[in-house]
Design a protein around this motif. Structure first.
Motif, PDB file in Angstrom:
ATOM      1  N   UNK A 235       0.845  -1.182   0.000  1.00 34.94           N
ATOM      2  CA  UNK A 235       0.000   0.000   0.000  1.00 34.94           C
ATOM      3  C   UNK A 235       0.887   1.240   0.000  1.00 34.94           C
ATOM      4  N   UNK A 236       0.263   2.367  -0.357  1.00 37.51           N
ATOM      5  CA  UNK A 236       0.947   3.642  -0.397  1.00 37.51           C
ATOM      6  C   UNK A 236       0.378   4.492  -1.519  1.00 37.51           C
ATOM      7  N   UNK A 237       0.802   5.747  -1.569  1.00 43.82           N
ATOM      8  CA  UNK A 237       0.317   6.617  -2.632  1.00 43.82           C
ATOM      9  C   UNK A 237       0.819   6.115  -3.981  1.00 43.82           C
ATOM     10  N   UNK A 238       0.203   6.592  -5.033  1.00 41.68           N
ATOM     11  CA  UNK A 238       0.614   6.191  -6.377  1.00 41.68           C
ATOM     12  C   UNK A 238       2.078   6.579  -6.603  1.00 41.68           C
ATOM     13  N   UNK A 239       2.827   5.690  -7.233  1.00 43.46           N
ATOM     14  CA  UNK A 239       4.203   6.000  -7.595  1.00 43.46           C
ATOM     15  C   UNK A 239       5.260   5.521  -6.621  1.00 43.46           C
ATOM     16  N   UNK A 240       4.859   4.870  -5.501  1.00 45.09           N
ATOM     17  CA  UNK A 240       5.872   4.431  -4.527  1.00 45.09           C
ATOM     18  C   UNK A 240       6.539   3.114  -4.939  1.00 45.09           C
ATOM     19  N   UNK A 241       5.974   2.416  -5.892  1.00 47.99           N
ATOM     20  CA  UNK A 241       6.582   1.153  -6.317  1.00 47.99           C
ATOM     21  C   UNK A 241       5.850  -0.065  -5.806  1.00 47.99           C
ATOM     22  N   UNK A 242       4.537   0.053  -5.621  1.00 47.01           N
ATOM     23  CA  UNK A 242       3.778  -1.069  -5.084  1.00 47.01           C
ATOM     24  C   UNK A 242       3.849  -2.289  -5.993  1.00 47.01           C
ATOM     25  N   UNK A 243       3.754  -2.065  -7.283  1.00 47.78           N
ATOM     26  CA  UNK A 243       3.796  -3.198  -8.220  1.00 47.78           C
ATOM     27  C   UNK A 243       5.155  -3.879  -8.202  1.00 47.78           C
ATOM     28  N   UNK A 244       6.205  -3.085  -8.197  1.00 45.83           N
ATOM     29  CA  UNK A 244       7.563  -3.655  -8.178  1.00 45.83           C
ATOM     30  C   UNK A 244       7.778  -4.511  -6.937  1.00 45.83           C
ATOM     31  N   UNK A 245       7.457  -3.959  -5.773  1.00 44.55           N
ATOM     32  CA  UNK A 245       7.656  -4.694  -4.523  1.00 44.55           C
ATOM     33  C   UNK A 245       6.697  -5.883  -4.449  1.00 44.55           C
TER      34      UNK A 245
ATOM     35  N   UNK B   1       3.523  -0.953   4.030  1.00 44.64           N
ATOM     36  CA  UNK B   1       3.367   0.450   3.668  1.00 44.64           C
ATOM     37  C   UNK B   1       4.679   0.987   3.100  1.00 44.64           C
ATOM     38  N   UNK B   2       4.639   1.449   1.859  1.00 42.42           N
ATOM     39  CA  UNK B   2       5.800   2.064   1.217  1.00 42.42           C
ATOM     40  C   UNK B   2       5.643   3.570   1.312  1.00 42.42           C
ATOM     41  N   UNK B   3       6.636   4.231   1.923  1.00 42.34           N
ATOM     42  CA  UNK B   3       6.513   5.677   2.110  1.00 42.34           C
ATOM     43  C   UNK B   3       7.738   6.397   1.563  1.00 42.34           C
ATOM     44  N   UNK B   4       7.522   7.627   1.122  1.00 39.65           N
ATOM     45  CA  UNK B   4       8.609   8.448   0.600  1.00 39.65           C
ATOM     46  C   UNK B   4       8.170   9.899   0.511  1.00 39.65           C
ATOM     47  N   UNK B   5       9.091  10.773   0.186  1.00 40.60           N
ATOM     48  CA  UNK B   5       8.776  12.191   0.116  1.00 40.60           C
ATOM     49  C   UNK B   5       7.973  12.506  -1.144  1.00 40.60           C
ATOM     50  N   UNK B   6       7.219  13.600  -1.084  1.00 35.74           N
ATOM     51  CA  UNK B   6       6.435  14.039  -2.239  1.00 35.74           C
ATOM     52  C   UNK B   6       7.342  14.275  -3.435  1.00 35.74           C
ATOM     53  N   UNK B   7       8.506  14.901  -3.174  1.00 34.78           N
ATOM     54  CA  UNK B   7       9.417  15.244  -4.269  1.00 34.78           C
ATOM     55  C   UNK B   7       9.928  13.996  -4.982  1.00 34.78           C
ATOM     56  N   UNK B   8      10.349  12.999  -4.202  1.00 29.87           N
ATOM     57  CA  UNK B   8      10.892  11.774  -4.804  1.00 29.87           C
ATOM     58  C   UNK B   8       9.822  11.038  -5.596  1.00 29.87           C
TER      59      UNK B   8
ATOM     60  N   UNK C 113       1.328  -1.682  10.475  1.00 34.39           N
ATOM     61  CA  UNK C 113       1.768  -2.043   9.122  1.00 34.39           C
ATOM     62  C   UNK C 113       3.277  -2.169   9.122  1.00 34.39           C
ATOM     63  N   UNK C 114       3.796  -2.956   8.194  1.00 36.84           N
ATOM     64  CA  UNK C 114       5.239  -2.981   7.963  1.00 36.84           C
ATOM     65  C   UNK C 114       5.547  -1.766   7.107  1.00 36.84           C
ATOM     66  N   UNK C 115       6.353  -0.880   7.622  1.00 35.05           N
ATOM     67  CA  UNK C 115       6.603   0.383   6.935  1.00 35.05           C
ATOM     68  C   UNK C 115       8.047   0.447   6.459  1.00 35.05           C
ATOM     69  N   UNK C 116       8.244   0.762   5.180  1.00 38.54           N
ATOM     70  CA  UNK C 116       9.583   0.834   4.597  1.00 38.54           C
ATOM     71  C   UNK C 116       9.723   2.108   3.779  1.00 38.54           C
ATOM     72  N   UNK C 117      10.878   2.722   3.883  1.00 42.10           N
ATOM     73  CA  UNK C 117      11.171   3.906   3.077  1.00 42.10           C
ATOM     74  C   UNK C 117      11.583   3.465   1.672  1.00 42.10           C
ATOM     75  N   UNK C 118      11.067   4.161   0.677  1.00 40.00           N
ATOM     76  CA  UNK C 118      11.412   3.789  -0.699  1.00 40.00           C
ATOM     77  C   UNK C 118      12.811   4.274  -1.084  1.00 40.00           C
ATOM     78  N   UNK C 119      13.528   4.877  -0.126  1.00 40.49           N
ATOM     79  CA  UNK C 119      14.948   5.148  -0.379  1.00 40.49           C
ATOM     80  C   UNK C 119      15.755   3.858  -0.297  1.00 40.49           C
ATOM     81  N   UNK C 120      15.179   2.819   0.327  1.00 40.29           N
ATOM     82  CA  UNK C 120      15.815   1.497   0.325  1.00 40.29           C
ATOM     83  C   UNK C 120      15.643   0.879  -1.055  1.00 40.29           C
ATOM     84  N   UNK C 121      16.492  -0.079  -1.387  1.00 38.36           N
ATOM     85  CA  UNK C 121      16.341  -0.761  -2.677  1.00 38.36           C
ATOM     86  C   UNK C 121      15.155  -1.715  -2.609  1.00 38.36           C
ATOM     87  N   UNK C 122      14.529  -2.027  -3.749  1.00 35.98           N
ATOM     88  CA  UNK C 122      13.426  -2.991  -3.733  1.00 35.98           C
ATOM     89  C   UNK C 122      13.814  -4.324  -3.114  1.00 35.98           C
TER      90      UNK C 122
END
Length: 620
Positions: free
Chosen positions: A1-11, A95-102, A133-142
């Motif tokens: 889960x997460x906003x669009x563009x965080x990489x949900x499909x990839x993960x 939960x995949x989270x990251x900054x708006x800019x990224x 939720x399991x929360x991970x920053x998308x600055x980590x690699x997939x």
């Protein structure tokens, strides 16, 4: 889960491959009307998403009867997640989270997607960060995200520990050395505490099946239920802060174990607070220092008995063992009784340390070197005087630095962390004269005034003579003072047991103090049997009475010799004063009562008649 563009499909695809279950992209289940609305740059509302979320829930229900599934879905609001989990027995939100800019930059780079970058802000506006939720920053690699998520989901640990200071790290190693798979957590503080748990795990191969975290939610999610989480953080507010941070992630029946030196009244307050939320809190005294925590400490849990039974296999396994092979861990009693007896343990420890320091100082005044004193004290370790503190004192006295002894280079200002103070305050509150413990505490306070002492030496300069005594007299005086110290400590525990209705077992408390803890000694071993066979206080035990009577003259001689030579020995002096006071039938307190009645009409009792009386002291 997460906003669009965080990489949900990839993960999601990586998780599907790693776990071996099918993957479904939630975007594929949107009705055409939703897709067209988003393509037109209009954000979806709750009504638009309702049917879509229901279809994903139906998919999840279907797949839970098979092998399971990985589903990528924005699930931005808590209401959405509640709908998605309906009728699902086991579910993890990653939960995949990251900054708006990224995320905005990533969305600009993807092609042929019906969700435009312009709608990203609306998703951030709608997002309600999930607690469980399991929360991970998308600055980590997939790959890093996937591996950690798989570890948490598939490798549930048995026990968790928060706070990787010296004691926390040693207890983690102890648990792992005994075959337990554990989760370890240390907070993340930029540029100060970074990757503490991860680096600690990498340092020791024994942690190969254990997990390390600096994300609290992921840490909690990694454990079997009911979760068993031990806190090794500083006493006071830090414990309350950790409880507040933990609480949103916990479920009914989970158990928090406070292994720090918390005040017993704080422990009771926390037990009562968490009980309302059906979460157990076990206040647990732990003694043994860094080495004890690693090789086997003395452990003193208290609180809810059923909660203790859940954690007993872990605590008992990592505890030291007594001479009969039984773990030095016992259920102490209700409320904060475990932290209370750890507090008194530390009070006894203060006095034991001060007595040894006074023995050392007296022998130095006779011109003996640290090595000579070490040889003398070393001979005592082969007698009934042996104790852990005596053994380490011998080792300290043998330690050299260059041509001299290290002890001579250590500044004579003693620190303290508060437990001696708490013991003294509790003794005062309960009306128990734990005077040797109090004297040890105030001796530390006096030592802290180094600069003042130097000034007063100049003001009151005097020629001091070495006290005259023989070694056997000193040994006997030390024996007597230790007995009196232990009597006062256990007398305080017994009074607390009666006052707070704890029903404490003094023999069992002495037993768990025979190994692993700082006050372990031959004397403590003897107290186990004394308390087993009699409920009398130590100084009322027939064998102790005979012993103290034979030793009292030596205690008196040491105090006299010290007074004559101006040598400060607060604990030896107080041990004798206490013994003299308690063996004096008529004290001077009758004058105190008369004075109190004179200026305050506080009344008094008489020896010749019953009742309370007041006198007009200036009347005829």
């Amino acid at each position: 889960m997460g906003v669009s563009g965080v990489g949900k499909t990839t993960i999601g695809l990586l998780l599907s491959e790693k776990i071996g279950i099918p993957f479904f992209d939630g975007d594929d289940f949107h009705p055409e009307v939703n897709k067209k609305k988003m393509e037109a740059g209009e954000p979806l509302n709750d009504g638009d998403r309702l049917g879509w979320l229901k279809s994903l829930n139906e998919l999840a229900q279907e797949k839970q009867s098979e092998e399971g599934a990985v589903i990528a879905c924005s699930a931005l609001k808590d209401d959405y997640r509640q709908l998605l989990r309906q009728s699902i027995k086991s579910i993890y939100f990653v939960h995949l989270e990251g900054s708006f800019e990224l995320i905005s930059e990533r969305m600009k780079q993807r092609e042929n997607h019906f969700m435009p970058e312009a709608l990203l802000q609306s998703q951030f506006d709608a997002l309600e960060n999930p607690k469980k939720a399991l929360t991970f920053s998308i600055t980590m690699t997939p790959e890093e995200i996937t591996n950690q998520a798989v570890n948490i989901i598939t490798n549930k640990t048995e026990f968790g520990l928060i706070g990787l200071g010296v004691m926390g790290k040693s207890l983690c190693r102890n648990l792992a050395n005994n075959g337990f798979n554990i989760s370890m957590y240390n907070r993340h503080v930029d540029e100060k505490e970074v990757d503490i748990a991860k680096d600690f795990k990498a340092e020791f191969p024994v942690f190969k099946n254990s997990l390390a975290f600096d994300n609290l939610g992921n840490f909690v999610a990694s454990m079997q239920q009911p979760r068993k989480i031990m806190l090794m953080v500083n006493a006071g507010k830090p414990v309350d802060y950790v409880i507040a941070d933990l609480e949103p992630y916990l479920d009914k029946g989970d158990i928090i174990i406070d292994g720090g030196n918390s005040h017993f009244e704080d422990t009771k307050r926390r037990i009562d607070y968490l009980k309302e939320k059906e979460i157990h809190f076990v206040g647990t005294g732990v003694s043994g220092g860094e080495e004890g925590a690693l090789k086997g400490p003395s452990i003193m849990p208290s609180g809810n008995k059923e909660a203790y039974d859940e954690i007993a296999p872990y605590l008992d396994t990592i505890a030291a063992v007594d001479k009969n092979g039984k773990g030095c861990c016992t259920y102490v009693g209700p409320e904060g009784s475990g932290h209370y007896i750890k507090m008194v343990h530390n009070g006894i420890e203060y006095a034991e340390m001060q007595l040894l320091a006074e023995v050392y100082q007296l022998l130095r005044t006779q011109g003996k070197t640290p090595s000579e004193i070490a040889d003398l004290m070393g001979s005592w370790t082969k007698t009934e005087l042996n104790s852990f503190l005596l053994e380490i004192t011998v080792n300290i006295l043998r330690k050299k630095e260059g041509e001299g002894w290290l002890i001579d280079k250590i500044l004579d200002k003693a620190g303290n962390k508060g437990t001696g103070n708490w013991t003294t305050v509790s003794a005062a509150n309960l009306g128990i004269p734990a005077t040797v413990i109090s004297s040890a505490l105030f001796a530390r306070y006096v030592s802290a005034f180094k600069e003042t002492r130097i000034k007063m030496v100049d003001l009151y300069e005097q020629e001091k003579i070495a006290p005259q005594f023989d070694i056997d007299t000193l040994k006997e005086a030390y024996t007597a003072a230790r007995i009196i110290n232990h009597h006062q400590g256990f007398d305080l525990i017994n009074e607390a047991s009666k006052t707070y209705s704890w029903n404490l077992n003094l023999s069992e408390i002495a037993r768990v103090w025979t190994n692993g803890c700082i006050v372990r000694s031959e004397l403590m071993e003897s107290l186990v049997n004394l308390f087993t066979n009699s409920d009398k206080a130590i100084l009322f035990q027939p064998s102790i009475v005979d012993q103290v009577k034979s030793l009292k003259n030596s205690l008196k001689m040491i105090v006299i010799a010290s007074i004559e030579s101006d040598a400060p020995i607060p604990c030896f002096s107080e041990a004798l004063t206490y013994l003299n006071s308690m063996t004096t039938k008529n004290l001077s307190a009758n004058m105190i009562q008369a004075q109190r009645d004179y200026f305050g009409a506080h009344t008094y009792e008489r020896v010749d008649k019953k009742g309370t009386f007041h006198t007009d002291w200036l009347g005829s």
